[in-house]
Each structure stands twice: as C-alpha cells, then as structure tokens.
Design a protein around this motif. Structure first.
Motif, PDB file in Angstrom:
ATOM      1  N   HIS A 163       2.080   1.636  -3.474  1.00 37.31           N
ATOM      2  CA  HIS A 163       0.670   2.054  -4.303  1.00 37.31           C
ATOM      3  C   HIS A 163       0.481   3.519  -4.278  1.00 37.31           C
ATOM      4  O   HIS A 163       0.295   3.900  -5.008  1.00 37.31           O
ATOM      5  N   GLU A 164       0.290   3.911  -2.893  1.00 38.23           N
ATOM      6  CA  GLU A 164       0.121   5.405  -2.795  1.00 38.23           C
ATOM      7  C   GLU A 164       0.935   6.119  -3.613  1.00 38.23           C
ATOM      8  O   GLU A 164       0.666   7.403  -4.138  1.00 38.23           O
ATOM      9  N   THR A 165       2.241   6.097  -3.778  1.00 39.16           N
ATOM     10  CA  THR A 165       3.255   6.907  -4.221  1.00 39.16           C
ATOM     11  C   THR A 165       3.046   6.917  -5.987  1.00 39.16           C
ATOM     12  O   THR A 165       2.956   7.635  -6.449  1.00 39.16           O
ATOM     13  N   TRP A 166       2.507   5.492  -6.469  1.00 43.07           N
ATOM     14  CA  TRP A 166       2.210   5.559  -7.806  1.00 43.07           C
ATOM     15  C   TRP A 166       1.038   6.102  -8.125  1.00 43.07           C
ATOM     16  O   TRP A 166       1.129   6.872  -9.193  1.00 43.07           O
ATOM     17  N   ILE A 167       0.040   6.209  -7.350  1.00 38.99           N
ATOM     18  CA  ILE A 167      -1.148   7.006  -7.701  1.00 38.99           C
ATOM     19  C   ILE A 167      -0.863   8.304  -7.648  1.00 38.99           C
ATOM     20  O   ILE A 167      -1.291   9.229  -8.653  1.00 38.99           O
ATOM     21  N   ALA A 168       0.017   8.778  -6.598  1.00 41.14           N
ATOM     22  CA  ALA A 168       0.290  10.417  -6.733  1.00 41.14           C
ATOM     23  C   ALA A 168       0.999  10.510  -7.947  1.00 41.14           C
ATOM     24  O   ALA A 168       0.828  11.835  -8.257  1.00 41.14           O
ATOM     25  N   ALA A 182       0.831  -1.352  -0.001  1.00 37.39           N
ATOM     26  CA  ALA A 182       0.106  -0.056   0.209  1.00 37.39           C
ATOM     27  C   ALA A 182       0.957   1.313   0.067  1.00 37.39           C
ATOM     28  O   ALA A 182       0.559   2.148  -0.767  1.00 37.39           O
ATOM     29  N   ALA A 183       1.987   1.076   0.881  1.00 39.63           N
ATOM     30  CA  ALA A 183       2.906   2.362   0.830  1.00 39.63           C
ATOM     31  C   ALA A 183       3.189   2.672  -0.650  1.00 39.63           C
ATOM     32  O   ALA A 183       3.200   3.925  -1.122  1.00 39.63           O
TER      33      ALA A 183
END
Lengths: 172, 172
Positions: free
Chosen positions: A133-138, A130-131
DNA sequence: TGAAAACATTTTATGCTTAAAACAATTTGG
DNA sequence: CCAAATTGTTTTAAGCATAAAATGTTTTCA
C-alpha cells in the motif's frame, strides 16, 4: 440596513445574498477538485487491494487503525477515528472477527464496551498489505516534489481546521 | 538481468525494496490528510442536504451533472463524470425517474443508449439546493485566503495528473 | 438512593457501491 | 455480408454506509 454591518462568516445568508449575491465559484471548483483527487486515488487503492489481496478498503482501513493500537480499541474509538457511523463499525468488525483477523472482547470494567484488536493472523496480513500500500501511494503522488508535499500538507491542515470550525458553527 | 536495467517508477519493487527500503511516510500522511479533509466536508454536505432538503448526496451529484447538460447525457457519460460504476448509475437514475426529477428516453439513433435529463421539477429543485450548497462550501473553506485557494487548486491539479499517470501505468 | 441523563453498542430500514456476468445493439474487418 | 469485437446498459451478489430507534449499562445528582 447599513452597508457596514456586513460580518464575515455569517451563515444566515438571507439578507446578505440579496444585497451581494457573492461568487463562490472558486471554492466550489476547489471542492470538486479535492473530491476528484480523493475519488481517483481511493478507487485506485481499492482496486489494487482487491486484486492483490482480495480485501476491501474499509477492512484495510479498520485494520490500519488497530495496527497502531496494540492494546486494542473500543468500537467508539474506531468509529471516531474512521469517521464512520457506529453501526457501520459493528458490521465491519463482525466480518473481520468471522474471518479471524480480529479479536473482540467485552471490557472487564465496563460491560458496555467492546475492545477489539488484531489477531496474529490479522496483524501479519495487514503488515504485508501495508507494505505494498505504501508503495502504491508513493507512486500515485510520485510527480509531487518534497516541497509540493509540504505545501499541500500545510494547506490541507488549514482546510481541515476551516471545515471543522464551520461544522462546529453549524452544530452550535 | 543487468543491474543497469533498473528503471524509475517501476511498480515491481521486489529488488528495489530489498536494496533501499525507501521511506514514503510523508506521502502516506499526505494521503490520509487529503482523505480526512474530503470525508469531513463530504459528511457535512451530506448531512445538510438531508436535513434541509431530504435528498442524498449521490442524487444531488447526479442532478448537478445534468444541470450542466441541458440536452441530457447518456448513462455512460454520467458514470464517467461521476467516477462511479455503471450499475450504480442505473439504480440512482431509476429512483430519480420514479421521484419525477429525471426524464429518461432511449436514443433514436442508437437503441443501446439511454439519454437522461432533468425534468422541470428536477431542475427547479436542484437550483434551490445548489444555491444553498454553494454557501455551505464557501463557509467550509472560509479560512482559506484567495491565495490559499489558488495554490491548492494548482497542487491538486498536479496531484490529479500524477495519480492519473500512475493509474495509467498500472493498467498498461 | 434512585430516577434521569449519558454512553456504547446493536438493530432496523433504506439506500449506495462495486465487480463481474449477462444481455442487447452496433461497429469492425476479413 | 457476417462473425467477432466492441459498446452501453442492466442484473446479480455481496458488502458498505447512514440515520434513527432500540437495548443495555454506567454515571450523575437531587
């Protein structure tokens, strides 16, 4: 039939279409663009999850739901939240239990119900993923200003409400 | 490694994350909302296509691509346009040829290439479905004002560009 | 109470989807 | 010219997804 009898939002467009073959090209284009955005981002996320963590997107999504529910969820809850069919969840859970990420037990008060939750392993692995994943989305949304983000949130909320209303009309 | 070498938009967030564990919750929420909208609408369209025309969404989508290309398309073109894998198209086309909706032939100038196009039947059936489909979409988006639609189009265009850029950065 | 309705889940049948490897045809560059 | 790279498609193996029917459990209410 008097011209003034036209009503908005009528689904039975039989007569209406004959009178006024309305142009909905803009909405159609909007829908295609929405779909393109989602497909694009989803594909990117799917690929990165597979490459970096050797996990599928559905598995990740399911774990994400459970991470928010420390006391577990029933299969029905998961199915509704993920907006997928019941049978789909059954298989997904099967594989995640098999791999040791999920724990599943029958409810003590209602023997129809299966309660699933993340195992310690499952939670640890999900948190790591998830960590990233969050940077990918950002990164995928990086060119949007905070104002863009707010505005999109607002318009998509409106879209969701509109679609739900339409879906409800049909089922009614 | 000098501290000044930090660049923007770096995907290797190792050091960056330690310094400033940035909060991307808003983008994450935006992504989930985008996904919800698409899933909702897609499910609705899928169900209606099945109920009214006994056709699957992928079949409809493929026919929609071909309807815009009277001279046919190659499998690769279709695959790119639909943003799905090559193998996916192979199977989809197989079934649509089988059902008489598609015509497939090997290119005369390049024997690797398969050119497919709608048959008369395929085109007729698609046109019927497309007419209904358009009214469904219009209804699903009915609560959006023309201004909302324009604004969403603009923001989604920006989103698409941002995501493509990000995807490109990764592949580079 | 006890049959019918409602509910949660699983099973079934079918089709979609992907990534990766395999195959076949064409293009490229030495 | 011809070996290597590229391109277009198919195959393979695995998993995802749906709708509908089946199964087992609980609730409702006459």
């Amino acid at each position: 039939m008097p011209a003034v009898s036209d009503s908005i939002n009528m689904l039975d467009s039989e007569t209406k279409a004959v009178e006024t073959p309305e142009d909905h090209a803009e909405e159609l284009r909007l829908w295609l663009r929405l779909l393109t955005c989602t497909t694009l981002i989803e594909g990117e996320v799917r690929g990165r999850l597979r490459q970096r963590f050797d996990v599928t997107l559905p598995r990740f999504d399911l774990m994400a739901q459970l991470d928010k529910a420390p006391d577990g969820m029933t299969l029905s809850d998961v199915s509704k939240r993920m907006m997928v069919s019941n049978g789909n969840v059954t298989g997904l859970v099967e594989r995640l239990v098999e791999s040791g990420h999920l724990d599943r037990r029958t409810s003590e008060t209602d023997r129809r119900v299966q309660v699933i939750r993340l195992t310690k392993l499952g939670r640890a692995e999900f948190r790591r993923m998830a960590a990233d994943h969050e940077t990918w989305i950002a990164d995928l949304f990086a060119d949007l200003t905070p104002k863009d983000v707010r505005e999109l949130m607002r318009l998509l909320a409106k879209t969701k409400a509109s679609a739900q209303k339409s879906a409800g009309r049909r089922r009614a």
